[in-house]
Scaffold this motif. Structure first.
Motif, mmCIF file in Angstrom:
data_model
loop_
_atom_site.group_PDB
_atom_site.id
_atom_site.type_symbol
_atom_site.label_atom_id
_atom_site.label_comp_id
_atom_site.label_asym_id
_atom_site.label_seq_id
_atom_site.Cartn_x
_atom_site.Cartn_y
_atom_site.Cartn_z
ATOM 1 N N VAL A 123 31.775 44.114 36.897
ATOM 2 C CA VAL A 123 31.839 45.251 37.922
ATOM 3 C C VAL A 123 30.368 45.427 38.872
ATOM 4 O O VAL A 123 30.324 44.771 38.653
ATOM 5 C CB VAL A 123 30.743 46.868 37.247
ATOM 6 C CG1 VAL A 123 32.400 46.902 36.194
ATOM 7 C CG2 VAL A 123 30.270 46.711 35.962
ATOM 8 N N VAL A 212 38.515 49.934 34.896
ATOM 9 C CA VAL A 212 37.635 49.469 36.498
ATOM 10 C C VAL A 212 38.900 49.954 37.596
ATOM 11 O O VAL A 212 40.143 49.627 37.803
ATOM 12 C CB VAL A 212 37.485 48.777 36.311
ATOM 13 C CG1 VAL A 212 35.557 48.618 35.554
ATOM 14 C CG2 VAL A 212 37.697 47.125 35.845
ATOM 15 N N TRP A 213 38.769 50.875 38.407
ATOM 16 C CA TRP A 213 39.379 50.611 39.520
ATOM 17 C C TRP A 213 39.373 49.466 39.832
ATOM 18 O O TRP A 213 38.523 48.320 40.147
ATOM 19 C CB TRP A 213 38.373 51.433 40.729
ATOM 20 C CG TRP A 213 39.111 52.717 40.297
ATOM 21 C CD1 TRP A 213 38.299 53.804 39.707
ATOM 22 C CD2 TRP A 213 39.966 53.960 41.172
ATOM 23 N NE1 TRP A 213 38.153 55.408 40.497
ATOM 24 C CE2 TRP A 213 39.172 55.091 40.554
ATOM 25 C CE3 TRP A 213 41.121 53.268 41.678
ATOM 26 C CZ2 TRP A 213 40.140 56.485 40.623
ATOM 27 C CZ3 TRP A 213 41.805 55.016 42.118
ATOM 28 C CH2 TRP A 213 41.556 56.042 41.469
ATOM 29 N N GLU A 214 40.619 48.569 40.891
ATOM 30 C CA GLU A 214 40.301 47.389 41.658
ATOM 31 C C GLU A 214 41.027 47.607 43.373
ATOM 32 O O GLU A 214 40.839 48.157 43.517
ATOM 33 C CB GLU A 214 41.736 46.874 40.640
ATOM 34 C CG GLU A 214 41.424 46.611 38.919
ATOM 35 C CD GLU A 214 42.663 46.004 38.180
ATOM 36 O OE1 GLU A 214 43.661 45.354 39.499
ATOM 37 O OE2 GLU A 214 42.863 46.600 37.260
ATOM 38 N N TRP A 215 40.229 46.461 43.535
ATOM 39 C CA TRP A 215 40.067 46.377 44.604
ATOM 40 C C TRP A 215 41.352 45.992 45.260
ATOM 41 O O TRP A 215 41.878 44.787 44.121
ATOM 42 C CB TRP A 215 39.286 45.417 45.355
ATOM 43 C CG TRP A 215 37.882 45.562 45.706
ATOM 44 C CD1 TRP A 215 36.458 45.226 44.437
ATOM 45 C CD2 TRP A 215 36.893 46.703 46.468
ATOM 46 N NE1 TRP A 215 35.190 45.972 45.245
ATOM 47 C CE2 TRP A 215 35.817 46.261 45.905
ATOM 48 C CE3 TRP A 215 37.441 47.142 47.839
ATOM 49 C CZ2 TRP A 215 34.515 47.556 46.708
ATOM 50 C CZ3 TRP A 215 36.259 47.785 48.601
ATOM 51 C CH2 TRP A 215 35.023 48.088 48.029
ATOM 52 N N VAL A 259 41.228 51.130 46.808
ATOM 53 C CA VAL A 259 41.148 50.594 45.269
ATOM 54 C C VAL A 259 42.211 51.503 44.340
ATOM 55 O O VAL A 259 42.760 52.452 44.691
ATOM 56 C CB VAL A 259 39.912 50.950 44.321
ATOM 57 C CG1 VAL A 259 38.868 50.382 45.171
ATOM 58 C CG2 VAL A 259 39.599 52.972 44.588
ATOM 59 N N SER A 263 39.281 54.165 36.707
ATOM 60 C CA SER A 263 38.667 53.635 35.714
ATOM 61 C C SER A 263 38.126 54.458 34.453
ATOM 62 O O SER A 263 39.265 56.014 34.083
ATOM 63 C CB SER A 263 37.650 53.616 36.243
ATOM 64 O OG SER A 263 36.843 55.053 36.745
ATOM 65 N N GLN A 282 37.398 52.470 49.076
ATOM 66 C CA GLN A 282 36.472 52.596 48.735
ATOM 67 C C GLN A 282 35.732 51.924 49.894
ATOM 68 O O GLN A 282 35.969 51.202 50.309
ATOM 69 C CB GLN A 282 36.104 51.622 47.482
ATOM 70 C CG GLN A 282 34.258 51.687 47.582
ATOM 71 C CD GLN A 282 34.372 52.560 46.169
ATOM 72 O OE1 GLN A 282 34.186 53.425 46.221
ATOM 73 N NE2 GLN A 282 32.654 51.974 46.611
ATOM 74 N N HIS A 290 32.331 50.907 38.421
ATOM 75 C CA HIS A 290 33.454 51.802 37.702
ATOM 76 C C HIS A 290 34.914 50.955 38.320
ATOM 77 O O HIS A 290 35.799 51.333 38.514
ATOM 78 C CB HIS A 290 34.626 52.590 37.533
ATOM 79 C CG HIS A 290 34.110 53.857 38.741
ATOM 80 N ND1 HIS A 290 33.310 53.817 39.810
ATOM 81 C CD2 HIS A 290 34.889 54.984 39.339
ATOM 82 C CE1 HIS A 290 33.035 54.222 40.586
ATOM 83 N NE2 HIS A 290 34.301 55.237 40.452
ATOM 84 N N ILE A 291 34.301 49.648 39.562
ATOM 85 C CA ILE A 291 34.771 49.686 40.290
ATOM 86 C C ILE A 291 34.986 47.142 40.325
ATOM 87 O O ILE A 291 33.516 47.130 40.091
ATOM 88 C CB ILE A 291 34.885 49.326 42.076
ATOM 89 C CG1 ILE A 291 34.721 51.069 41.993
ATOM 90 C CG2 ILE A 291 35.469 48.376 42.343
ATOM 91 C CD1 ILE A 291 34.537 51.435 43.392
#
Length: 298
Positions: A123, A212-215, A259, A263, A282, A290-291
């Motif tokens: 993260v 987690v959030w994802e790019w 994103v 999360s 984001q 959380h990313i």
């Protein structure tokens, strides 16, 4: 990595948050995608091999943050901290704090570490960091459509990665907030979990919901770009860097990317975004507690 077949995605949702609309069809070519989110162990190998320094570990340029207090213009990141009790959920500044010294190595700030969390998702990575890792690994970040197609796992138009029904009491289908957000969580929730701790979707991919959030590689646009498409053209509008800026904060000319996935902080009472269609903007230069991300190959 896991192979994902080509197909036509009914992207988005008309039944949840406005930024997810409208539902529209997108043709997606086949690709392979990481079974798990990139872990602290994976990222540490990348750092050790390349001597890379993440965005959160670099000094800030005052010209990029007009009006920011000088004490905030030091390396750091945004850290989630539980509140002492119930709070007004309209004011997220009550649980998010700019924390000098916070980074992927020190997720909660000075004094913390990733010891014992090698298998947790990394993260506090900005999109530049994720892209650098992907390039080193011979991969790329997924587009928003690729990510959503993979997350659905073959369940077209389903609300969740496991189907249409919400998680039942006692089930453990994803790492999202269980309890009273943001001040009290159920046992075994309220933080990241080792990747693969929850069931995989239909393609064998873990944590496409929660953790987690994802790019993704796409610039933010709200609503979906197709929301502004004319009835008389077949051209699909493409999000642009100019269109990604936050109109509510014109003083910050920082572009935003999409994103996906939600999360461990997504609570039904506040943010039911642990769904394939869910999406959030984001700022590209800002990592948070959380990313994280995962990669694909085409």
């Amino acid at each position: 990595m896991v192979g994902v077949p080509a197909g036509t995605l009914s992207m988005g949702s008309n039944d949840h948050y406005s930024e997810e609309a409208p539902v529209h069809s997108v043709a997606v070519a086949g690709f392979t995608i990481d079974r798990f989110q990139v872990t602290n162990r994976d990222f540490a190998t990348f750092i050790a091999t390349n001597g890379y320094v993440t965005v959160a570990e670099r000094p800030l340029d005052p010209t990029d943050f007009p009006g920011a207090p000088p004490e905030n213009l030091v390396p750091g990141s945004m850290v989630f901290t539980m509140t002492a009790g119930p709070v007004d959920l309209r004011h997220l500044s009550q649980w998010w704090t700019w924390t000098p010294g916070a980074s992927w190595r020190r997720p909660e700030g000075p004094g913390s570490s990733v010891d014992g969390r090698a298998d947790h998702p990394v993260v506090h990575v900005a999109v530049e960091d994720a892209e650098a890792f992907a390039t080193w690994a011979g991969k790329a970040l997924p587009t928003e459509a690729e990510w959503e197609w993979a997350a659905r796992g073959g369940l077209e138009r389903a609300a969740f990665v496991w189907g249409d029904e919400p998680e039942k009491p006692g089930e453990r289908l994803a790492n999202f907030w269980h309890g009273d957000f943001p001040w009290r969580h159920a046992d075994a929730y309220g933080t990241t979990a080792p990747v693969g701790s929850f069931p995989a979707n239909g393609y064998g991919l873990h944590d496409m919901a929660g953790n987690v959030w994802e790019w993704t590689a796409d610039w933010w646009s709200s609503p979906h770009p197709d929301g502004g498409r004319s009835c008389c053209t077949s051209e699909r509008p493409q999000p642009t860097i100019e269109g990604s800026y936050d109109p509510a904060q014109p003083q910050f000319r920082v572009p935003r990317k999409v994103v996906k996935g939600g999360s461990y902080l997504c609570a039904d009472s506040y943010c039911q975004r642990y769904r394939p269609a869910a999406r959030r903007p984001q700022m590209v230069d800002t990592g948070m507690s959380h990313i994280g991300f995962r990669c694909i190959t085409r």
